[in-house]
Structure formats: structure tokens, C-alpha cells
Enzyme design. Structure first.
Site, mmCIF file in Angstrom:
data_model
loop_
_atom_site.group_PDB
_atom_site.id
_atom_site.type_symbol
_atom_site.label_atom_id
_atom_site.label_comp_id
_atom_site.label_asym_id
_atom_site.label_seq_id
_atom_site.Cartn_x
_atom_site.Cartn_y
_atom_site.Cartn_z
ATOM 1 N N LYS A 9 0.890 -1.180 0.000
ATOM 2 C CA LYS A 9 0.000 0.000 0.000
ATOM 3 C C LYS A 9 0.925 1.227 0.000
ATOM 4 O O LYS A 9 1.557 1.539 0.998
ATOM 5 C CB LYS A 9 -0.902 -0.078 1.225
ATOM 6 C CG LYS A 9 -1.283 1.222 1.918
ATOM 7 C CD LYS A 9 -2.167 2.125 1.125
ATOM 8 C CE LYS A 9 -2.396 3.456 1.871
ATOM 9 N NZ LYS A 9 -2.060 4.627 1.085
ATOM 10 N N GLU B 35 8.863 1.761 11.242
ATOM 11 C CA GLU B 35 9.918 2.761 11.009
ATOM 12 C C GLU B 35 9.235 4.112 11.103
ATOM 13 O O GLU B 35 8.484 4.496 10.200
ATOM 14 C CB GLU B 35 10.528 2.568 9.618
ATOM 15 C CG GLU B 35 11.247 1.243 9.430
ATOM 16 C CD GLU B 35 12.556 1.189 10.199
ATOM 17 O OE1 GLU B 35 13.133 2.247 10.514
ATOM 18 O OE2 GLU B 35 13.001 0.076 10.508
ATOM 19 N N CYS C 147 13.206 11.286 7.345
ATOM 20 C CA CYS C 147 12.979 10.845 8.721
ATOM 21 C C CYS C 147 14.244 10.930 9.550
ATOM 22 O O CYS C 147 14.209 11.200 10.733
ATOM 23 C CB CYS C 147 12.432 9.428 8.730
ATOM 24 S SG CYS C 147 13.472 8.300 7.820
ATOM 25 N N GLU D 109 8.766 16.339 15.604
ATOM 26 C CA GLU D 109 9.206 16.281 14.212
ATOM 27 C C GLU D 109 8.380 17.250 13.365
ATOM 28 O O GLU D 109 7.154 17.232 13.418
ATOM 29 C CB GLU D 109 9.006 14.859 13.698
ATOM 30 C CG GLU D 109 9.452 14.673 12.277
ATOM 31 C CD GLU D 109 9.221 13.253 11.798
ATOM 32 O OE1 GLU D 109 8.078 12.772 11.877
ATOM 33 O OE2 GLU D 109 10.193 12.626 11.360
HETATM 34 P P1 NAP Z 1 1.751 8.678 7.524
HETATM 35 O O1 NAP Z 1 0.705 9.718 7.414
HETATM 36 O O2 NAP Z 1 1.897 7.966 8.808
HETATM 37 O O3 NAP Z 1 1.453 7.652 6.337
HETATM 38 C C1 NAP Z 1 2.291 6.563 6.060
HETATM 39 C C2 NAP Z 1 1.497 5.513 5.320
HETATM 40 O O4 NAP Z 1 0.478 5.006 6.187
HETATM 41 C C3 NAP Z 1 0.791 6.021 4.084
HETATM 42 O O5 NAP Z 1 0.789 5.018 3.099
HETATM 43 C C4 NAP Z 1 -0.616 6.258 4.613
HETATM 44 O O6 NAP Z 1 -1.588 6.224 3.600
HETATM 45 C C5 NAP Z 1 -0.783 5.095 5.547
HETATM 46 N N1 NAP Z 1 -1.822 5.277 6.562
HETATM 47 C C6 NAP Z 1 -2.475 6.417 6.925
HETATM 48 N N2 NAP Z 1 -3.365 6.146 7.890
HETATM 49 C C7 NAP Z 1 -3.282 4.826 8.158
HETATM 50 C C8 NAP Z 1 -3.937 3.961 9.078
HETATM 51 N N3 NAP Z 1 -4.868 4.402 9.930
HETATM 52 N N4 NAP Z 1 -3.586 2.655 9.093
HETATM 53 C C9 NAP Z 1 -2.626 2.179 8.260
HETATM 54 N N5 NAP Z 1 -1.977 2.956 7.357
HETATM 55 C C10 NAP Z 1 -2.298 4.262 7.312
HETATM 56 O O7 NAP Z 1 3.187 9.266 7.186
HETATM 57 P P2 NAP Z 1 3.595 10.170 5.949
HETATM 58 O O8 NAP Z 1 3.076 11.553 6.186
HETATM 59 O O9 NAP Z 1 3.291 9.482 4.678
HETATM 60 O O10 NAP Z 1 5.195 10.158 6.101
HETATM 61 C C11 NAP Z 1 5.871 11.014 6.965
HETATM 62 C C12 NAP Z 1 6.229 10.317 8.260
HETATM 63 O O11 NAP Z 1 6.943 9.131 7.989
HETATM 64 C C13 NAP Z 1 7.159 11.136 9.125
HETATM 65 O O12 NAP Z 1 6.752 11.041 10.469
HETATM 66 C C14 NAP Z 1 8.501 10.463 8.961
HETATM 67 O O13 NAP Z 1 9.403 10.611 10.008
HETATM 68 C C15 NAP Z 1 8.108 9.060 8.801
HETATM 69 N N6 NAP Z 1 9.166 8.328 8.120
HETATM 70 C C16 NAP Z 1 9.907 7.417 8.812
HETATM 71 C C17 NAP Z 1 10.935 6.737 8.192
HETATM 72 C C18 NAP Z 1 11.788 5.731 8.906
HETATM 73 O O14 NAP Z 1 12.429 4.931 8.240
HETATM 74 N N7 NAP Z 1 11.831 5.714 10.210
HETATM 75 C C19 NAP Z 1 11.193 6.970 6.864
HETATM 76 C C20 NAP Z 1 10.426 7.904 6.193
HETATM 77 C C21 NAP Z 1 9.394 8.561 6.821
HETATM 78 P P3 NAP Z 1 -2.210 7.564 2.960
HETATM 79 O O15 NAP Z 1 -1.223 8.068 1.990
HETATM 80 O O16 NAP Z 1 -3.436 7.064 2.324
HETATM 81 O O17 NAP Z 1 -2.459 8.510 4.091
#
Ligand code: NAP
Length: 474
Positions: free
Chosen positions: A170, A245, A279, A377
Site C-alpha cells: 500500500k 519505522e 525521517c 518532528e
Molecule cells: P503517515 O501519514 O503515517 O502515512 C504513512 C502511510 O500510512 C501512508 O501510506 C498512509 O496512507 C498510511 N496510513 C495512513 N493512515 C493509516 C492507518 N490508519 N492505518 C494504516 N496505514 C495508514 O506518514 P507520511 O506523512 O506518509 O510520512 C511522513 C512520516 O513518515 C514522518 O513522520 C517520517 O518521520 C516518517 N518516516 C519514517 C521513516 C523511517 O524509516 N523511520 C522513513 C520515512 C518517513 P495515505 O497516503 O493514504 O495517508
């Protein structure tokens, strides 16, 4: 105008119409124009994809077969990297120089790292009178974010293939086009039907179904800490393995005696890489009080050299925020930091172009480590500079957030930096500018996550362990 229309999902080795009729707009954050669509799948699509992945899963798959699958996917992906780079620039605004390098070459290095692991990995070992077997985990649900769309997918799908698992992916709604191009590479690689499947759609529907699905064995999630916690809760209810992650607020600790000019220059580059939407970004710079003013001057002159603007211009270092919602979130953090008493050194929350989600690189000095900007963050081009009095104070500040993903330590010599780094609760640290390693284990301490990605450690997450107790040999 050229648009990218995707009306089908890839399930069971075929492009198929989604069960519903919803679509998701993909918006170019530099122009605010819709440049494409992907299907908004639903739970029935997830169920079909999981069923296909289950049928395709063969726990007895041989290592040479996995090697062949992996190599063919890497080759097909490599051919598409220039196109994928362009899609990444279009869909999330990464400047071309970042899209063509970090966004696509790092995933290639990561992918090749998994191929190397597979060449040498021992799937059987003896522990006393036991034979210990490492077997593929099963059906993997992979949920990825938008910030490095290809990298995030490669870091999950490739080790899954190498381990002999099957996957339902996904992707993020913000940057799915590059991921669909990656799926075409999987298709060209001739993987057996069901080995890799994609279901795009709302995270709350698709992601939650994957995390709670009784026939998914392992859910690997990258994204925000809030959503990760929800994924972990659902995975726990259905007793499946989970890897998370999550976010970070990493500290770049510049100790007294370090090469200040280099530490500041590299630190600023790290904080603003990909517009701060990284991240592992070092978003807190910890500077000794004795060199504080010198550091602020160095930071300001480094930031002034950054060009913000058209992501297609090869000179651009910072493009737009990836989406309207990200833009609004970052501006909110900047406004609240000013209200909290941090001193704005450069930048601010003003939109710097009439069209597109553009912000200037922003630096705050005198940031209270306990304030929102010192703790949370931002995921945008915002650096917090924090002075400290002595090494104990620096360590207390470095460890004083809920996160622990990454960071850096700079000191007069490597031994001093390593001794300090041993005390920091974080998953990865660069020592005096040590370069990025695409096969080093990566992942978080504390609320930055559970599990590790990349290289051998990342690969092993996709394996189950079985012990066979053997009789003593007669
Ligand atoms: P996000 O809003 O948490 O979304 C991540 C993924 O989860 C997307 O595919 C999102 O789909 C999906 N999602 C949303 N709601 C969900 C739910 N209730 N249940 C399951 N999946 C769900 O994060 P983002 O804004 O895309 O990315 C930014 C964040 O990622 C930052 O906090 C960053 O630090 C973190 N990050 C961490 C790493 C690491 O390796 N530690 C790497 C990169 C990014 P939709 O697109 O449909 O909302």
C-alpha cells in the site's frame, strides 16, 4: 498537459479494475496542478491481493529461485530509474538533482545490498543439538510514506522477495506514481502471479485492513509515529509480526574541539536534504555555548547559499513541501516556535512563491529543548539550534525527546565522538562525517520504531526461525 492515469491495481500477476470506482488525485506541489490519478481501492481489493499473495507463498522456495527473482526485479527497476526520478520530482517536488541521486541511486544500492546478503547468508546453523532453520516469514503487508517513495518500497519489497515472502503493498497517496512504475518493473521481471501486489487507496481503509488481516503474517510500516502506533495496535490484536519505522527528531551534536565549519556545513545539508522531509534528518543542532555565535554565523551563511524554487531547475536545492497539508503543518510549527520564544535567524512561514507550496529554509536559534520545536518532528525545512553548557548537558538534550532514529556526533577525534555516541539512545549516528551506508541496519530506538531495515539485519526481519532438536549421533 501530460497526466499519468492509473486505473488498475496489480493483483495476482494482472492489472485489474478496483472493486469500487473511487480515484485519488496526484498533485504536483510545485504547480498545484493534478498530474495523475491512481485507484482508491477498498477492503475487497486488499482481500483479493492477500489471497493471491497467500497462494503464491511457497515456504519451500529455493534460494537460487529467490536470487533469480531479485536480480530480475533489480535489473528491470534500474532501467526505469530515469523515468522514476522524473515521476518523483513531479509528484512530490524533489529537486531533479535529489531525484536523480538520493531518491533513485540509494534504492539501487539498497537493492544490490540485499542481493549481496542473499549470496552469502546461512539459512541453517547448529546450536548445540539443534538444527536452526531460517524460513520465509510468509505474506507481508507493506505500508509506505511519500518522502522517498521508491526507497521506502525497495527497503521492504526487495528483502521480502529475497527471503521468499510474498507482498501486498500500500503506497502513500501523495506519491504513488513512482511506485506504480516500480510495480511495472516487478511485472516485467516475470515474478509468479501474487508474489508482489499493489493496492492503492486511503490509508485508514487499505492500511488498517492489511494491519488487521488474519492472513497477513507480517506488517512492515514506515510513516508517522501516530499512525505507526495504530498499525501496531491492529497487528497486536491479530498477533502478527510488526516492524515500525517512524519519526525522528535527531540531534547533530557538535562537541567542543570539533571542526565547527565542517560540522555546521554538513549538518545544514543534512537538515535540509529533500526539503527536510527526511525521517533521519538532523533537525536539532546542538552547539557548545562557547562557540555559539560563531556557529550561528556559519549556519546563516550556509543557508543563504541554498536555492529554493523550481524542482526541475538543476540548480535548485530545495523544492516545495510535498503537499498542501504538509505545507500547512510546517507553517504552523514555524508560527508556534516564534510564539514559544525561539529566535528566527532566517526563513519564516511566508509562502515564497504565488503558486506551489514553497517555504524558505528556516533556522531558529535559542530553541528551548523542551518546547514543541525542540521535541516534535516538523518534516519540513526547519532547523532548531540549541546551545549547551557542557557534555552532560549536550547528552541530556540529545536524549531528551521521545524519538531516537538517527543523529551525528562531531568531536576533536573519532574515539571521543564514539564514546559520546555510545550514550545516545538512537538507531544510527554518523561519526565525524562518516558517510551513509546502504547496508547498515537502520531503525529507531524509543518512539522511532521497532525493527531494522537494510542489509543483513533488514533481511532477517523477513525470516522465521525454526529449531529441530536432533538426537545424539550413535
Ligand atoms: P503517515 O501519514 O503515517 O502515512 C504513512 C502511510 O500510512 C501512508 O501510506 C498512509 O496512507 C498510511 N496510513 C495512513 N493512515 C493509516 C492507518 N490508519 N492505518 C494504516 N496505514 C495508514 O506518514 P507520511 O506523512 O506518509 O510520512 C511522513 C512520516 O513518515 C514522518 O513522520 C517520517 O518521520 C516518517 N518516516 C519514517 C521513516 C523511517 O524509516 N523511520 C522513513 C520515512 C518517513 P495515505 O497516503 O493514504 O495517508
Amino acid at each position: 498537459m501530460h497526466t499519468h492515469q492509473r486505473s488498475e491495481l496489480f493483483i495476482d500477476g494482472r492489472w485489474v479494475a478496483p472493486s469500487g470506482s473511487g480515484v485519488i488525485d496526484v498533485v504536483d506541489p510545485a504547480t498545484e496542478v493534478v498530474i495523475g490519478h491512481v485507484p482508491a481501492g477498498d477492503e475487497a481489493d486488499v482481500d483479493a491481493a492477500v489471497a493471491a499473495a497467500r497462494r503464491a507463498f511457497d515456504p519451500a522456495i529455493t534460494v537460487p529461485e529467490r536470487r533469480q527473482r531479485l536480480r530480475r526485479v533489480i535489473d528491470a527497476m534500474e532501467k526505469r530509474l530515469p523515468d522514476i526520478a522524473n515521476l518523483i520530482t513531479a509528484e512530490m517536488g524533489a529537486p531533479v538533482r535529489i531525484a536523480q541521486t538520493v531518491q533513485t541511486q540509494v534504492p539501487l544500492a539498497v537493492a544490490n545490498g540485499f542481493a549481496d546478503v542473499l549470496d552469502t547468508f546461512d539459512f541453517e546453523e547448529r546450536v548445540g543439538n539443534s538444527m536452526v532453520l531460517r524460513e520465509p516469514y510468509g505474506v507481508v503487508g507493506a505500508i509506505t510514506p511519500w518522502n522517498y517513495p521508491l526507497y521506502q518500497v525497495v527497503a521492504k519489497v526487495l528483502p521480502a522477495i529475497a527471503a521468499g515472502c510474498t507482498v501486498v503493498l500500500k503506497p502513500s497517496n501523495e506519491a504513488p506514481l513512482s511506485v506504480f512504475a516500480f510495480i511495472e518493473a516487478c511485472e516485467e521481471a516475470g515474478l509468479p502471479p501474487g508474489v508482489v501486489n499493489i493496492v492503492s487507496g486511503p490509508g485508514r481503509v487499505i492500511g488498517e485492513r492489511l494491519a488487521s488481516h488474519p492472513d497477513v503474517d507480517f506488517v512492515s510500516f514506515t510513516g508517522s509515529t501516530g499512525v505507526g502506533s495504530r498499525v501496531g495496535e491492529l497487528a497486536g490484536q491479530s498477533v502478527k509480526k510488526v516492524a515500525l519505522e517512524l519519526g525522528g527528531k535527531s540531534a547533530n551534536v557538535i562537541l567542543d574541539g570539533a571542526d565547527l565549519a565542517t560540522a555546521v556545513k554538513v549538518g545544514v545539508g543534512n537538515a535540509f536534504l529533500n526539503g527536510g522531509q527526511t525521517c533521519m534528518a538532523w533537525t536539532r543542532m546542538l552547539v557548545p555555548q562557547t562557540h555559539y555565535h560563531e556557529a550561528l554565523d556559519l549556519i546563516e551563511s550556509a543557508v543563504n547559499r541554498y536555492t529554493v524554487g523550481d524542482p526541475w531547475d538543476p540548480a535548485t536545492r530545495i523544492g516545495p513541501s510535498a503537499s498542501q497539508s504538509q505545507f500547512d503543518t510546517v507553517r504552523g510549527f514555524i508560527d508556534r516556535a516564534q510564539r514559544d520564544g525561539a529566535r528566527l535567524l532566517t526563513g519564516g512561514s511566508e509562502r515564497i512563491r504565488d503558486i506551489g507550496f514553497f517555504l524558505a529554509p528556516t533556522v531558529f536559534a535559542d530553541v528551548d529543548p523542551e518546547s514543541e520545536l525542540g521535541q516534535e518532528e516538523v518534516f519540513g525545512p526547519v532547523l532548531a539550534v540549541i546551545p549547551y553548557t557542557d557534555d552532560d548537558d549536550a547528552l541530556r538534550i540529545a536524549n531528551g525527546t521521545p524519538y531516537g532514529l538517527s543523529g551525528a556526533v562531531w568531536a576533536a577525534d573519532d574515539d571521543t565522538a564514539i564514546a559520546f555516541a555510545r550514550q545516545i539512545q538512537t538507531g544510527q549516528l554518523d561519526i565525524n562525517g562518516g558517510p551513509y551506508n546502504p547496508t547498515a541496519p537502520f531503525g529507531g530506538y524509543k518512539k522511532s520504531g521497532i525493527g531494522r531495515e537494510l542489509g543483513r539485519f533488514g533481511f532477517e526481519e523477513y525470516l522465521q526461525t525454526k529449531s529441530l532438536q536432533l538426537r545424539a549421533r550413535p
